[in-house]
Design an enzyme around this catalytic site. Sequence first.
Site, short mmCIF file in Angstrom:
data_model
loop_
_atom_site.label_atom_id
_atom_site.label_comp_id
_atom_site.label_asym_id
_atom_site.label_seq_id
_atom_site.Cartn_x
_atom_site.Cartn_y
_atom_site.Cartn_z
N PRO A 121 0.76 -1.24 0.00
CA PRO A 121 0.00 0.00 0.00
C PRO A 121 0.79 1.30 0.00
O PRO A 121 0.22 2.36 -0.21
CB PRO A 121 -0.82 -0.11 1.29
CG PRO A 121 0.03 -0.93 2.21
CD PRO A 121 0.81 -1.86 1.33
N HIS A 122 2.12 1.25 0.24
CA HIS A 122 2.86 2.50 0.39
C HIS A 122 4.29 2.37 -0.11
O HIS A 122 5.13 1.74 0.54
CB HIS A 122 2.93 2.93 1.86
CG HIS A 122 1.62 2.97 2.57
ND1 HIS A 122 0.65 3.91 2.32
CD2 HIS A 122 1.12 2.16 3.53
CE1 HIS A 122 -0.39 3.69 3.10
NE2 HIS A 122 -0.14 2.63 3.85
N TYR A 123 4.58 2.92 -1.29
CA TYR A 123 5.97 3.07 -1.75
C TYR A 123 6.71 1.73 -1.83
O TYR A 123 7.87 1.62 -1.45
CB TYR A 123 6.75 4.03 -0.84
CG TYR A 123 6.05 5.33 -0.56
CD1 TYR A 123 5.93 6.30 -1.55
CD2 TYR A 123 5.48 5.57 0.68
CE1 TYR A 123 5.27 7.50 -1.29
CE2 TYR A 123 4.82 6.75 0.94
CZ TYR A 123 4.72 7.71 -0.05
OH TYR A 123 4.06 8.89 0.20
#
Length: 225
Positions: A121-123
């Site tokens: 979900p993030h980077y």
Amino acid sequence: MKKNEAEIKKLLDTEHTAAKELLENITYPWEALPLIKDFILKLGNSLDPGEYDHPAEDVWIHKSAVVFESAYIKGPCIIGAGTEVRHCAFIRGSALIGENCVVGNSTELKNVILLDNVQVPHYNYVGDSILGYKAHMGAGSITSNVKSDKKLVKVHFEDEDTETGLKKFGAILGDHVEVGCGSILNPGAVIGRNTNIYPLSSVRNAIDGSSIYKNQGEIVKQRNQ
């Protein structure tokens, strides 16, 4: 982890992926990596147009999926029901993304299978890898898919080293694996089901299921809850 623990039937619940037919015809998950592109093309052309949109060449997106306008998607790619592809996600092709997944802000995917309910979900960067059912990669955690010496990737097990014949091979995550924020999964990492990886870890080799990975020299079994 011993080599036999890395068999697909030990790591992945194939009832939770559209790649079931592909995975159940091989023994070890990395054997699927060179086959992903052709499998997606075959599967995509068989999908019901009443359920899947076909917005670009070799791209199929379930009508219930949510894809932000800023996301980039190159085929071949299939995105399953209920999945969310967020702002500036970069899908470079050969990506089979399951149902109810999250592909987050600035996450990059290439030549991957994500089983259902996976969260990146993030980077995150996930390349030449397979992530099991309900696997989760914390913010900034990545797969490193090419060795620095550019040699073919081996998987290092307790009982033997196994040649994969692959120059590009990131990681295999079993079902329910949790990867802590900022971790690096080095080429050929295989992580057994239900294992937790501490944040900021550099993971090598094959890791037993139901473990807690603190660092390369400190891997402990989880206590029964």
